[in-house]
Design an enzyme around this catalytic site. Structure first.
Site, PDB file in Angstrom:
ATOM      1  N   SER A 318      -8.143  -8.390 -20.650  1.00  6.11           N
ATOM      2  CA  SER A 318      -7.974  -6.971 -20.439  1.00  6.11           C
ATOM      3  C   SER A 318      -8.015  -6.151 -19.269  1.00  6.11           C
ATOM      4  O   SER A 318      -7.679  -6.729 -18.349  1.00  6.11           O
ATOM      5  CB  SER A 318      -8.892  -6.267 -21.750  1.00  6.11           C
ATOM      6  OG  SER A 318      -8.588  -5.076 -22.051  1.00  6.11           O
ATOM      7  N   LEU A 319      -9.109  -5.429 -19.142  1.00  9.49           N
ATOM      8  CA  LEU A 319      -9.347  -4.710 -17.958  1.00  9.49           C
ATOM      9  C   LEU A 319      -9.958  -5.903 -16.674  1.00  9.49           C
ATOM     10  O   LEU A 319      -9.447  -5.879 -15.623  1.00  9.49           O
ATOM     11  CB  LEU A 319     -10.511  -3.991 -17.980  1.00  9.49           C
ATOM     12  CG  LEU A 319     -11.011  -3.066 -16.883  1.00  9.49           C
ATOM     13  CD1 LEU A 319     -10.100  -2.349 -16.148  1.00  9.49           C
ATOM     14  CD2 LEU A 319     -12.096  -2.065 -17.064  1.00  9.49           C
TER      15      LEU A 319
END
Length: 519
Positions: A318-319
């Site tokens: 993700s991030l």
């Protein structure tokens, strides 16, 4: 590749039994390596400090190495360090060309600084009188190489990278990305025997910044940095990093400072009304020290200082995957991400090397995600989406480098659902099964998925919005463990079964927006 003992022995005998031949290369193109624990790494913002503090801790506190002047007691006791034993997990490697600048940039923001300096020089602007450069100070010496002349200022270097045609390698890196979320020794760890679960950075009780772990092999020849993704709201259970995670998600992946509509509070002051946004303002915001991409520079530089002869890889979910990719693009390091939001948007605003000057297959960046994940596919937006409800402006969809796309919607019959974004779901329900190979004579499923990005994204977004409007998202749950069918009598192969990587050449972000100087 595993080579049995008799074959290894024959390699020593053959020179005496056969005629002389040209010398072979010192190492095979493909090999397998394993790792063990050695270090811990901490990161935090101390009082009255504008930049984060980094520290490195060996298994013994007496052997600690400080990156900055920071009290070792703030990290914690030895019991916080991982003690990992159990199943052996290995990574298969291969050789690959990666394009790197002949002169390495000092920081991620050096690319933006160089671009600004050259633009000011070209336009004849005096930097001392220019108010647009308050956040981006100009570099003293380093200038970004010209992508139009790769032979003069760039080198195509052969480096050791993870072999992503090997399914077990893809799974192992995904588990390292998953471990970045979990406190060392806590619940949720994947035990990694012979791997080095080293340097769990950012795990101080009050730390709210970058977090993750670093792994190294027994000879310190390969070091892997894993970076944690978002731990807030719709994407996780929250925690001390939730505020920074959300801020950086909205700054990196929104079209204009997360100014989605009048009800949203922007994370920067670049909105100029309508669908207009200040380009220079956005670039200035991205180089702020509060952004994980710039904090990651300090981490990467310290790791390269500790392991000057090692090959550095990055991975994250993700991030964390997006930040890993931005670091990799900046320094020419291989990066493998999982379910990352589209990070081409922040990469272009940071003026990192991108096509056409940087071909996707020479970037060293590989994104792994599936079509039922609305965040990675760039469709978790709009007033009826889960991301909107949780306050995340996930508006980007385009990725740098190459993409390994698992078409879970077509092959597994999954419906689009934000819950499929979790790394545990990806490991257990996507990567665990060997993926079916493409039938000969048929055009690539993955190429079609990328080339028809707009059409696919619009269909997925419409389906997602419709599911929420009907308020039947709990019934619309089509992502159970239903994988590719095996041939009768066939075995589950440990290796192979991974989609081929492709580049997202025709992808465009924020097509409604106009970026310029509106002040």
């Amino acid at each position: 590749m595993y080579i049995p003992g008799p074959l290894r022995l024959s390699s020593y005998l053959l020179p005496f039994l056969s005629s002389p031949s040209p010398p072979a290369q010192s190492s095979p193109d493909t090999r397998t390596i394993s790792f063990k624990p050695v270090h811990a790494h901490g990161h935090a913002f101390v009082d009255n400090a504008s930049t984060p503090t980094l520290l490195f801790l060996d298994q013994s506190p007496s052997a600690s190495l400080y990156a900055h002047d920071y009290p070792i007691g703030a990290f914690g006791d030895d019991y916080m360090l991982p003690r990992l034993t159990s199943d052996v997990l290995e990574i298969r490697t291969r050789k690959k060309l990666i394009r790197r600048p002949k002169v390495r940039p000092p920081r991620i923001i050096s690319w933006a600084q160089s671009y600004r300096a050259q633009a000011l020089h070209f336009n004849g602007i005096n930097n001392n009188n220019d108010n647009s450069n308050k956040s981006i100070s100009l570099p003293e010496s380093w200038l970004a190489p010209d992508l139009a002349n790769p032979s003069d200022e760039w080198s195509d270097v052969e480096v050791t990278v993870p072999d992503l045609t090997d399914r077990q390698t893809v799974i192992t890196l995904a588990k390292m990305s998953s471990n970045a979320y979990v406190t060392p020794g806590g619940a949720g760890w994947y035990t990694l025997n012979d791997w080095n679960a080293s340097m769990p950075f950012g795990w101080e009780p009050d730390a709210d910044g970058l977090r993750g772990h670093v792994f190294a092999d027994e000879k310190n020849e390969t070091v892997i940095i894993s970076i944690k993704g978002t731990s807030a709201g719709v994407l996780g259970s929250g925690g001390p990093t939730a505020k920074n995670d959300k801020f950086n998600d909205n700054l990196l992946f929104s079209c204009c400072c997360a100014r989605v509509d009048f009800s949203w509070t922007p994370v920067c002051d670049c909105y100029a009304g309508g669908y207009k946004c200040g380009q220079t303002c956005l670039e200035d915001a991205l180089v702020s020290e509060s952004v994980y991409a710039t904090v990651g520079t300090n981490l990467y530089n310290n790791i390269t200082y500790m392991y000057p002869n090692a090959t550095i890889w990055l991975t994250g979910h993700s991030l964390g995957g997006a930040v890993s990719s931005l670091i990799g693009l900046s320094f020419g390091a291989p990066a493998v991400t999982y379910e990352s939001p589209g990070e081409l948007l922040p990469a272009s605003r940071l003026h990192l090397p991108l096509p056409p000057g940087m071909p996707a297959n020479l970037s060293g960046i590989t994104h792994v995600y599936h079509t039922a994940d609305p965040i990675a596919m760039g469709v978790c937006n709009g007033p009826y989406s889960s991301c909107y409800a949780a306050g995340f402006a996930m508006e980007s969809k385009c990725h740098t480098g190459e993409t390994i796309l698992y078409d879970t919607v077509r092959v597994k019959g999954w419906s689009v659902d934000v819950r499929t974004h979790r790394i545990e779901e990806v490991i257990d329900k996507v990567l665990a099964d060997p993926w079916p190979e493409e039938e000969e004579g048929k055009s690539g499923v993955w190429e079609k998925a990328v080339e028809g990005w707009y059409r696919a994204a619009d269909r997925v977004r419409a389906a997602l919005d419709e599911s929420v409007v009907r308020d039947d998202v709990n019934v619309w749950w089509g992502w159970g463990r239903r994988g590719p069918k095996r041939q009768p009598g066939g075995e589950d192969p440990k290796h192979g079964g991974v989609p081929k990587p492709v580049s997202e050449e025709d992808c465009v972000d924020c097509y409604k927006w106009e970026f310029g100087e509106w002040n």
